[in-house]
Design an enzyme around this catalytic site. Structure first.
Site, PDB file in Angstrom:
ATOM      1  CB  CYS A 116      -1.199   0.036   1.243  1.00 47.67           C
ATOM      2  SG  CYS A 116      -2.176  -1.776   1.083  1.00 47.67           S
ATOM      3  CG  HIS A 256      -3.036   3.140   1.984  1.00 47.93           C
ATOM      4  ND1 HIS A 256      -3.545   2.922   0.690  1.00 47.93           N
ATOM      5  CD2 HIS A 256      -3.622   1.994   2.762  1.00 47.93           C
ATOM      6  CE1 HIS A 256      -3.802   1.754   0.791  1.00 47.93           C
ATOM      7  NE2 HIS A 256      -4.046   1.334   2.198  1.00 47.93           N
ATOM      8  CG  ASN A 286      -6.408  -1.036   0.874  1.00 48.01           C
ATOM      9  OD1 ASN A 286      -5.619  -0.462  -0.352  1.00 48.01           O
ATOM     10  ND2 ASN A 286      -5.765  -1.825   2.122  1.00 48.01           N
TER      11      ASN A 286
HETATM   12  O1  UT7 Z   1      -3.873  -1.378   3.202  1.00 44.94           O
HETATM   13  C1  UT7 Z   1      -3.267  -2.336   4.116  1.00 44.94           C
HETATM   14  C2  UT7 Z   1      -3.359  -1.824   5.494  1.00 44.94           C
HETATM   15  N1  UT7 Z   1      -4.053  -2.661   5.967  1.00 44.94           N
HETATM   16  C3  UT7 Z   1      -4.799  -2.368   6.939  1.00 44.94           C
HETATM   17  O2  UT7 Z   1      -4.592  -1.288   6.692  1.00 44.94           O
HETATM   18  C4  UT7 Z   1      -6.088  -2.815   7.570  1.00 44.94           C
HETATM   19  C5  UT7 Z   1      -6.259  -2.682   8.979  1.00 44.94           C
HETATM   20  N2  UT7 Z   1      -6.702  -3.642   9.930  1.00 44.94           N
HETATM   21  C6  UT7 Z   1      -8.430  -3.229   9.132  1.00 44.94           C
HETATM   22  O3  UT7 Z   1      -8.614  -2.931   8.538  1.00 44.94           O
HETATM   23  C7  UT7 Z   1      -9.315  -3.858  10.369  1.00 44.94           C
HETATM   24  O4  UT7 Z   1      -8.947  -4.612  11.585  1.00 44.94           O
HETATM   25  C8  UT7 Z   1     -10.722  -4.862   9.446  1.00 44.94           C
HETATM   26  C9  UT7 Z   1     -11.697  -4.531   9.151  1.00 44.94           C
HETATM   27  C10 UT7 Z   1      -9.449  -5.844   8.535  1.00 44.94           C
HETATM   28  C11 UT7 Z   1     -10.752  -5.540  11.038  1.00 44.94           C
HETATM   29  O5  UT7 Z   1     -11.752  -4.004  12.002  1.00 44.94           O
HETATM   30  P1  UT7 Z   1     -11.298  -4.770  13.504  1.00 44.94           P
HETATM   31  O6  UT7 Z   1     -12.378  -3.740  14.269  1.00 44.94           O
HETATM   32  O7  UT7 Z   1     -10.470  -5.098  13.636  1.00 44.94           O
HETATM   33  O8  UT7 Z   1     -12.295  -6.255  13.815  1.00 44.94           O
HETATM   34  P2  UT7 Z   1     -11.787  -7.743  14.151  1.00 44.94           P
HETATM   35  O9  UT7 Z   1     -10.178  -8.364  13.626  1.00 44.94           O
HETATM   36  O10 UT7 Z   1     -11.072  -7.356  15.693  1.00 44.94           O
HETATM   37  O11 UT7 Z   1     -13.184  -8.603  14.570  1.00 44.94           O
HETATM   38  C12 UT7 Z   1     -14.024  -8.075  15.122  1.00 44.94           C
HETATM   39  C13 UT7 Z   1     -14.825  -9.102  15.158  1.00 44.94           C
HETATM   40  C14 UT7 Z   1     -14.645 -10.974  15.586  1.00 44.94           C
HETATM   41  O12 UT7 Z   1     -15.630 -11.101  15.749  1.00 44.94           O
HETATM   42  P3  UT7 Z   1     -15.798 -11.117  17.893  1.00 44.94           P
HETATM   43  O13 UT7 Z   1     -14.207 -12.437  18.519  1.00 44.94           O
HETATM   44  O14 UT7 Z   1     -15.690 -10.431  18.476  1.00 44.94           O
HETATM   45  O15 UT7 Z   1     -17.978 -12.183  18.140  1.00 44.94           O
HETATM   46  C15 UT7 Z   1     -14.474 -10.832  14.157  1.00 44.94           C
HETATM   47  O16 UT7 Z   1     -15.261 -12.661  13.984  1.00 44.94           O
HETATM   48  O17 UT7 Z   1     -16.520  -8.808  14.226  1.00 44.94           O
HETATM   49  C16 UT7 Z   1     -15.450 -10.355  13.213  1.00 44.94           C
HETATM   50  N3  UT7 Z   1     -15.208 -10.177  11.737  1.00 44.94           N
HETATM   51  C17 UT7 Z   1     -16.784  -9.937  11.233  1.00 44.94           C
HETATM   52  N4  UT7 Z   1     -17.977  -9.529  11.077  1.00 44.94           N
HETATM   53  C18 UT7 Z   1     -18.550  -9.423  10.368  1.00 44.94           C
HETATM   54  C19 UT7 Z   1     -14.269  -9.653  11.586  1.00 44.94           C
HETATM   55  N5  UT7 Z   1     -14.212  -9.495   9.764  1.00 44.94           N
HETATM   56  C20 UT7 Z   1     -15.911  -9.506   9.917  1.00 44.94           C
HETATM   57  C21 UT7 Z   1     -16.468  -9.232   8.524  1.00 44.94           C
HETATM   58  N6  UT7 Z   1     -18.275  -9.174   8.839  1.00 44.94           N
HETATM   59  N7  UT7 Z   1     -15.817  -9.352   7.726  1.00 44.94           N
END
Ligand code: UT7
Length: 332
Positions: A116, A256, A286
């Site tokens: 990125c 970004h 993205n």
């Molecule tokens: O471009 C390169 C750099 N990349 C980035 O900058 C991406 C950085 N990361 C992110 O943007 C975020 O971490 C994500 C969007 C990928 C994920 O968001 P998050 O707020 O960090 O979610 P999480 O992984 O902590 O998950 C929270 C909850 C979990 O459930 P529990 O354990 O709380 O019950 C996940 O299983 O949300 C669940 N979850 C989802 N639910 C619905 C994870 N992905 C999804 C989904 N839909 N797609």
């Protein structure tokens, strides 16, 4: 002697026609429009579905209209730099293929992979070549066809990424416009949090690597998020500090487009009002190396000569950085 700076003099952009909405993804993985919107700010992304079309095809669809609009002869282009993690082939470089397709017969060039952060790395490289005094026209591109390396059964990644990108022309400027400052970083110890496990020389393709879905993007989102928020905000703030820029002096933040929450955190740290923060993540998701030139393309008509633009990024590698540009022209 008059100082030469590298100014952006033209901007192009392209996204494919096919749109993949959050509602479409609800049918593929266990997710919801509400979750994706709240956690990322993304509503839809564009996907290149045409058979036989690759990253270089998206690039030429942005480059050719840009050249035509700005009356640039492809024979005058001296260097082509493509930032991408999804080139057409491992080799030859897609910069080569692009050069051939646009008729840039006098150019040399290369691909650059910094995920990125690729576009800012490419902008830095192109700018330094211009500043050397040797080159007068450099084409800098950032394009990714992320859909080729995204696993549409993995809700951790498939909701985020899309296809597309943009390009700019870099030319010498002697009035102080263009690239003013850059701070770029990498930290390879972060590699296992966002990467493609197989396909390179460490783990060449095998039947097992394909079966185990190792040719898709793997991301530990939470860890990447944590590093992205801290580093993107820190480097952007540092860029302001070392150029004595107050939040009033910054006209636009081009961050970004990975997650709206990361963009907001960066803008907050810089003390910027919302209207200075350019956002199009809701439309494209993205696009990896494509996000920053696509932002410029979408918002080019708002930039005035002399505006201070701060670019910021964070990506796989880890790689991150910020670039400060004094915009060189009024809306065309
Ligand atoms: O471009 C390169 C750099 N990349 C980035 O900058 C991406 C950085 N990361 C992110 O943007 C975020 O971490 C994500 C969007 C990928 C994920 O968001 P998050 O707020 O960090 O979610 P999480 O992984 O902590 O998950 C929270 C909850 C979990 O459930 P529990 O354990 O709380 O019950 C996940 O299983 O949300 C669940 N979850 C989802 N639910 C619905 C994870 N992905 C999804 C989904 N839909 N797609």
């Amino acid at each position: 002697m008059t100082r030469i700076t590298a100014a952006i003099t033209a901007v192009g952009g392209y996204v494919p026609d096919t749109v993949l909405t959050n509602q479409d993804l609800e049918k593929l993985v266990d997710t919801s429009d509400e979750w994706i919107t709240a956690r990322t700010g993304i509503k839809e992304r564009h996907i290149l579905r045409e058979p036989g079309k690759a990253t270089s095809d998206m690039a030429i669809r942005a480059i050719l209209p840009m050249l035509e609009k700005n009356n640039i002869d492809p024979l005058d282009i001296e260097v082509i730099i493509l930032a991408s993690v999804t080139p057409d082939y491992i080799f030859p470089a897609s910069a080569n293929i692009i050069g051939d397709k646009i008729g840039a017969k006098n150019a040399w060039g290369f691909d650059l992979a910094a995920a990125c952060s690729g576009f800012l790395y490419a902008l830095e490289t192109g700018s330094r070549l211009i500043e050397s005094g040797r080159y007068k026209k450099i084409l800098v591109c950032g394009f990714d066809k992320m859909s080729t390396i995204i696993d549409y059964t993995d809700r951790n990644t498939c909701i985020i990424f899309g296809d597309g990108g943009g390009c700019v022309m870099l030319e010498p400027n002697t009035e102080g416009y263009g690239m003013i400052d850059s701070i770029l970083h990498m930290d390879g110890s972060g590699k296992e949090f966002l990467f493609q496990k197989s396909g390179g020389s460490f783990s060449p393709p095998t039947i097992e690597s394909v079966t185990n879905r190792e040719h898709y993007v793997y991301q530990e989102g939470k860890t990447v998020f944590k590093f992205a928020v801290t580093n993107m905000a820190d480097v952007s703030f540092k860029m302001m500090e070392r150029n004595n820029l107050t939040s009033d002096d910054v006209h636009w933040l081009l961050a970004h487009q990975a997650n709206l929450r990361i963009i907001d955190a960066t803008a907050d740290r810089m003390g910027l009002d919302k209207e200075k923060v350019l956002v199009n993540i809701e439309k494209y998701g993205n696009t990896t190396a494509g996000t920053l030139p696509l932002l410029m393309y979408d918002f080019e008509n708002r930039f005035k000569k002399g505006d201070n633009l701060i670019f910021s990024t964070f990506g796989g590698g880890f790689t991150w950085g910020s670039i400060y540009i004094k915009w060189a022209y009024d809306p065309k």
